[in-house]
Scaffold this active site. Structure first.
Site, PDB file in Angstrom:
ATOM      1  N   GLY A   1      -1.151  -0.891  10.161  1.00  0.00           N
ATOM      2  CA  GLY A   1      -1.203  -0.169   8.822  1.00  0.00           C
ATOM      3  C   GLY A   1      -2.790   0.084   8.623  1.00  0.00           C
ATOM      4  O   GLY A   1      -4.164   1.344   8.097  1.00  0.00           O
TER       5      GLY A   1
ATOM      6  N   GLY B   1      -4.455  -1.342  17.963  1.00  0.00           N
ATOM      7  CA  GLY B   1      -3.915  -2.318  17.024  1.00  0.00           C
ATOM      8  C   GLY B   1      -3.283  -0.112  16.153  1.00  0.00           C
ATOM      9  O   GLY B   1      -3.553   0.790  16.721  1.00  0.00           O
TER      10      GLY B   1
ATOM     11  N   LYS C   1       0.812  -1.129   0.340  1.00  0.00           N
ATOM     12  CA  LYS C   1       0.160   0.146   0.817  1.00  0.00           C
ATOM     13  C   LYS C   1       0.691   1.364  -0.005  1.00  0.00           C
ATOM     14  O   LYS C   1       0.628   2.195  -0.485  1.00  0.00           O
ATOM     15  CB  LYS C   1      -0.796  -0.137   0.981  1.00  0.00           C
ATOM     16  CG  LYS C   1      -2.395  -1.000   1.230  1.00  0.00           C
ATOM     17  CD  LYS C   1      -2.756  -0.799   2.031  1.00  0.00           C
ATOM     18  CE  LYS C   1      -4.126  -2.343   2.187  1.00  0.00           C
ATOM     19  NZ  LYS C   1      -4.945  -1.666   2.426  1.00  0.00           N
TER      20      LYS C   1
ATOM     21  N   GLY D   1     -15.465  -7.240   9.996  1.00  0.00           N
ATOM     22  CA  GLY D   1     -15.472  -6.129   9.107  1.00  0.00           C
ATOM     23  C   GLY D   1     -15.806  -6.801   7.701  1.00  0.00           C
ATOM     24  O   GLY D   1     -15.420  -6.073   6.404  1.00  0.00           O
TER      25      GLY D   1
ATOM     26  N   ASP E   1      -9.839   2.686   1.534  1.00  0.00           N
ATOM     27  CA  ASP E   1     -11.033   1.963   3.590  1.00  0.00           C
ATOM     28  C   ASP E   1     -11.017   2.769   4.094  1.00  0.00           C
ATOM     29  O   ASP E   1     -11.577   2.547   4.960  1.00  0.00           O
ATOM     30  CB  ASP E   1      -9.183   1.210   4.041  1.00  0.00           C
ATOM     31  CG  ASP E   1      -8.636   0.311   2.832  1.00  0.00           C
ATOM     32  OD1 ASP E   1      -8.942  -0.601   2.491  1.00  0.00           O
ATOM     33  OD2 ASP E   1      -6.810   0.073   2.742  1.00  0.00           O
TER      34      ASP E   1
HETATM   35  P1  ATR Z   1      -2.025  -4.050   8.804  1.00  0.00           P
HETATM   36  O1  ATR Z   1      -1.136  -3.690   7.932  1.00  0.00           O
HETATM   37  O2  ATR Z   1      -2.460  -5.336   8.262  1.00  0.00           O
HETATM   38  O3  ATR Z   1      -2.178  -3.759  10.095  1.00  0.00           O
HETATM   39  P2  ATR Z   1       0.369  -4.737  10.709  1.00  0.00           P
HETATM   40  O4  ATR Z   1       0.646  -2.968  10.444  1.00  0.00           O
HETATM   41  O5  ATR Z   1       1.563  -5.160  10.552  1.00  0.00           O
HETATM   42  O6  ATR Z   1      -0.376  -4.980   9.754  1.00  0.00           O
HETATM   43  O7  ATR Z   1      -0.314  -4.231  12.343  1.00  0.00           O
HETATM   44  C1  ATR Z   1      -0.583  -5.045  13.019  1.00  0.00           C
HETATM   45  C2  ATR Z   1      -1.070  -4.798  13.940  1.00  0.00           C
HETATM   46  O8  ATR Z   1      -1.590  -6.049  15.385  1.00  0.00           O
HETATM   47  C3  ATR Z   1       0.105  -4.569  15.150  1.00  0.00           C
HETATM   48  O9  ATR Z   1      -1.070  -2.919  15.657  1.00  0.00           O
HETATM   49  C4  ATR Z   1       0.990  -5.246  15.996  1.00  0.00           C
HETATM   50  O10 ATR Z   1       0.891  -4.337  16.598  1.00  0.00           O
HETATM   51  P3  ATR Z   1       2.607  -4.229  16.758  1.00  0.00           P
HETATM   52  O11 ATR Z   1       2.507  -3.207  16.317  1.00  0.00           O
HETATM   53  O12 ATR Z   1       3.033  -3.784  18.579  1.00  0.00           O
HETATM   54  O13 ATR Z   1       3.532  -4.754  16.169  1.00  0.00           O
HETATM   55  C5  ATR Z   1      -0.306  -5.567  16.582  1.00  0.00           C
HETATM   56  N1  ATR Z   1      -0.183  -7.784  16.267  1.00  0.00           N
HETATM   57  C6  ATR Z   1      -0.094  -8.364  15.456  1.00  0.00           C
HETATM   58  N2  ATR Z   1       0.254  -9.271  16.403  1.00  0.00           N
HETATM   59  C7  ATR Z   1      -0.223  -8.995  17.210  1.00  0.00           C
HETATM   60  C8  ATR Z   1      -0.349  -9.878  19.289  1.00  0.00           C
HETATM   61  N3  ATR Z   1       0.947 -11.120  18.652  1.00  0.00           N
HETATM   62  N4  ATR Z   1      -0.282  -8.977  20.119  1.00  0.00           N
HETATM   63  C9  ATR Z   1      -0.916  -7.925  19.851  1.00  0.00           C
HETATM   64  N5  ATR Z   1      -0.953  -6.821  18.661  1.00  0.00           N
HETATM   65  C10 ATR Z   1      -0.149  -7.674  17.628  1.00  0.00           C
END
Ligand code: ATR
Length: 278
Positions: free
Chosen positions: A131, A128, A68, A242, A104
């Site tokens: 992205g 979260g 993206k 979603g 989005d």
């Molecule tokens: P996307 O583009 O789909 O949002 P991303 O940028 O990789 O994907 O973001 C993933 C989100 O899920 C982040 O907020 C991540 O938390 P971190 O910033 O601390 O990495 C969260 N996330 C992924 N796995 C996680 C886990 N096991 N526990 C808590 N948060 C998690």
């Protein structure tokens, strides 16, 4: 012979996607001779794939993880949303010039409206800071939330998003004490993490849901019933997945490609059928 018109979904790796089902249903419903296909593109082929969208038969593309941001240097212009977010999920071929959009953000807002979820002058807790969360934050602030609590495992990432919305957004630790008070005053809890995508993992302690007002909605960007949504429903809270956001972002992309109003009912029907068939 004129080549058939096409739109593609650019991502890598592309697992199963519901988008071809509902995008092709939309072309059929509108009587447009066009086809939507998946394009699993390795990084070294991204530039050439985006360049291929300039061909006369190409309507454009959707863009998903992990591209993206990466597609932006290959485009000729960007919408305000896409520029502000630094993320493009839709490319439109305008007579050989490529315009990047972000559907989005309005797609999420449209789905909240469709569900009658009113966040204006309310507090929303978002889990979260990746992205997806950036788009949700922009949509919620655009819809007039007065407080946006961004709870993320890595609090520094939450703080980086919150810095864009001073006076409205605040970062917090999803396991900390501060979030408890915020949940008690929240109109909605939105999961924008990837936790729950596979299996029943929860992005927040299930007991914390008891703090939400009974009128609150729990919204998960993941488009199937997740552990979080099941836990919310079992507590009598409204639980929304979603799929509606996915359909709305797709419908807005489709409208940008075709210049016509999207046949939303046909898209919904096809998306629900494709999800059930998985
Ligand atoms: P996307 O583009 O789909 O949002 P991303 O940028 O990789 O994907 O973001 C993933 C989100 O899920 C982040 O907020 C991540 O938390 P971190 O910033 O601390 O990495 C969260 N996330 C992924 N796995 C996680 C886990 N096991 N526990 C808590 N948060 C998690």
């Amino acid at each position: 012979m004129v080549a058939a018109r096409r739109a593609i979904l650019i991502g890598h790796p592309l697992g199963h996607s519901l988008s071809p089902a509902f995008q092709n249903a939309a072309f059929r419903a509108a009587g447009i001779d066009a086809h939507y296909a998946l394009a699993d593109v390795p990084p070294q082929d991204l530039a050439a794939t985006v360049a291929s969208l300039r061909a006369a038969n190409m309507l454009g593309a959707n863009v998903t993880v992990p591209y993206k941001q990466d597609v932006i240097p290959f485009l000729d212009s960007l919408s305000d949303d896409a520029r502000a977010l630094g993320a493009v999920n839709t490319i439109v071929n305008r007579a050989g010039r490529l315009h990047g959009l972000n559907t989005d953000v309005p797609g999420f807002a449209a789905d909240l409206r469709e569900h009658g979820i009113d966040v204006r002058e309310k507090c929303v807790v978002m889990l979260g800071a990746g992205g997806a969360a950036r788009g949700v934050a922009a949509a919620l602030v655009g819809m007039g939330v007065t407080r946006l609590v961004i709870a993320n495992r890595t609090v520094a990432r939450a703080a980086a998003i919150a810095a864009h919305y001073p006076g409205i957004a605040e970062p917090t630790d999803p396991g900390g004490e501060g979030i408890r008070e915020r949940l008690a005053g929240a109109a909605a809890l939105v999961n924008a993490t990837s936790v729950g995508l596979h299996g029943g993992d929860m992005p927040i302690d299930g007991d914390a849901l008891a703090l939400l007002p009974q009128s609150a909605t729990v919204y998960d960007l993941i488009y199937r019933p997740t552990g979080l949504l099941r836990a919310a429903a079992s507590r009598g809270l409204r639980a929304v997945d979603g799929l509606g956001m996915l359909i709305h972002q797709g419908a807005l992309a489709w409208e940008a490609w075709t210049g016509q109003p999207a046949p939303l009912d046909a898209m919904r029907e096809a998306a629900h059928a494709a999800r059930s068939a998985r």
